[in-house]
Motif scaffolding. Structure first.
Motif, PDB file in Angstrom:
ATOM      1  N   ASN A   1       4.745  14.644   2.562  1.00  0.00           N
ATOM      2  CA  ASN A   1       4.752  12.998   3.394  1.00  0.00           C
ATOM      3  C   ASN A   1       3.924  12.364   2.251  1.00  0.00           C
ATOM      4  N   LYS A   2       4.777  10.743   1.803  1.00  0.00           N
ATOM      5  CA  LYS A   2       3.642   9.202   1.689  1.00  0.00           C
ATOM      6  C   LYS A   2       4.358   8.183   2.413  1.00  0.00           C
ATOM      7  N   LEU A   3       3.098   7.339   2.722  1.00  0.00           N
ATOM      8  CA  LEU A   3       3.705   6.811   3.599  1.00  0.00           C
ATOM      9  C   LEU A   3       3.727   5.172   2.944  1.00  0.00           C
ATOM     10  N   SER A   4       4.566   4.105   3.026  1.00  0.00           N
ATOM     11  CA  SER A   4       3.795   2.980   1.981  1.00  0.00           C
ATOM     12  C   SER A   4       4.257   2.140   2.843  1.00  0.00           C
ATOM     13  N   ILE A   5       3.591   0.977   3.228  1.00  0.00           N
ATOM     14  CA  ILE A   5       3.431  -0.707   3.970  1.00  0.00           C
ATOM     15  C   ILE A   5       3.578  -1.465   3.090  1.00  0.00           C
ATOM     16  N   ASN A   6       4.262  -2.892   3.238  1.00  0.00           N
ATOM     17  CA  ASN A   6       4.321  -4.405   3.081  1.00  0.00           C
ATOM     18  C   ASN A   6       4.317  -5.193   3.426  1.00  0.00           C
ATOM     19  N   LEU A   7       3.537  -5.998   3.429  1.00  0.00           N
ATOM     20  CA  LEU A   7       3.705  -7.063   4.077  1.00  0.00           C
ATOM     21  C   LEU A   7       3.524  -8.030   3.047  1.00  0.00           C
TER      22      LEU A   7
ATOM     23  N   SER B   1       0.970  -1.030   0.130  1.00  0.00           N
ATOM     24  CA  SER B   1       0.241   0.065  -0.293  1.00  0.00           C
ATOM     25  C   SER B   1       0.501   1.561   0.195  1.00  0.00           C
ATOM     26  N   LEU B   2       0.477   2.218  -1.026  1.00  0.00           N
ATOM     27  CA  LEU B   2       1.272   3.367  -0.823  1.00  0.00           C
ATOM     28  C   LEU B   2       0.086   4.572   0.089  1.00  0.00           C
TER      29      LEU B   2
END
Length: 186
Positions: A108-114, A100-101
């Protein structure tokens, strides 16, 4: 790719990668990837291997607050060690990844990878006399902050958590790292 150790080649990797992308609509696309290659170890030729992978990724962007971009991918991989005596180094694997981004604001940008990665090794490990089976859970989070007065420079903060669960306790581990850096866009 050429990896050196103490000024000599440790491993060489050559691969051919291809990707087909289909735009389903302006906010959604599907990609199919295929790759094949070889690993060569000049000082340990018995570890040389053929590589292959096939994967699919579905991308979706939502036109709501934070403009989230999500992707789901599934990739099958194969590493086939050519020397039968070292077959325990080769494996079949399946990786599932959810990414996800989020655009939090203009800077500001936040990325989360599972990621979940399952590997079944080809032959019995010579020390444990059992076929190795690993399951890895990987969480990667990254915050990118674009500097207000120097828009070409971004600060990047990363966190990584890995939990590898294996039926062979030597390969059972937890790892975490944090890092910070910067990126210059020309």
């Amino acid at each position: 790719q050429n990896i050196t150790l103490d000024n000599s080649t440790y491993r060489k990797k050559a691969s051919l990668n291809t990707r087909f992308t289909h735009m389903i609509n302006q906010d959604k696309q599907l990609s199919i990837s295929l790759s094949g290659g070889q690993l060569k170890y000049p000082d340990a030729a018995t570890q040389n291997a053929d590589l292959g992978s096939l994967g699919a990724t579905l991308y979706q962007q939502f036109q709501i607050k934070f403009k989230p971009q999500l992707s789901v991918s599934l990739t099958g991989r194969l590493e086939n060690v050519k020397d039968e005596d070292n077959g325990y180094l080769g494996y079949k694997g399946l990786t599932t990844k959810l990414s996800s981004l989020l655009t939090l604001n203009q800077t500001n940008k936040l990325s989360i990878n599972l990621t979940f990665d399952h590997r079944e090794y080809s032959d019995k490990d010579p020390f444990y006399f059992a076929n190795r089976i690993d399951n890895s859970f990987i969480l990667v989070s990254s915050l990118t902050h674009k500097l207000k007065y120097y828009q070409k420079i971004s600060l990047i903060f990363n966190a990584l958590l890995i939990r590898n669960s294996s039926n062979l306790n030597l390969y059972d581990y937890k790892r975490s790292t944090a890092s910070a850096g910067f990126q210059i866009n020309w």
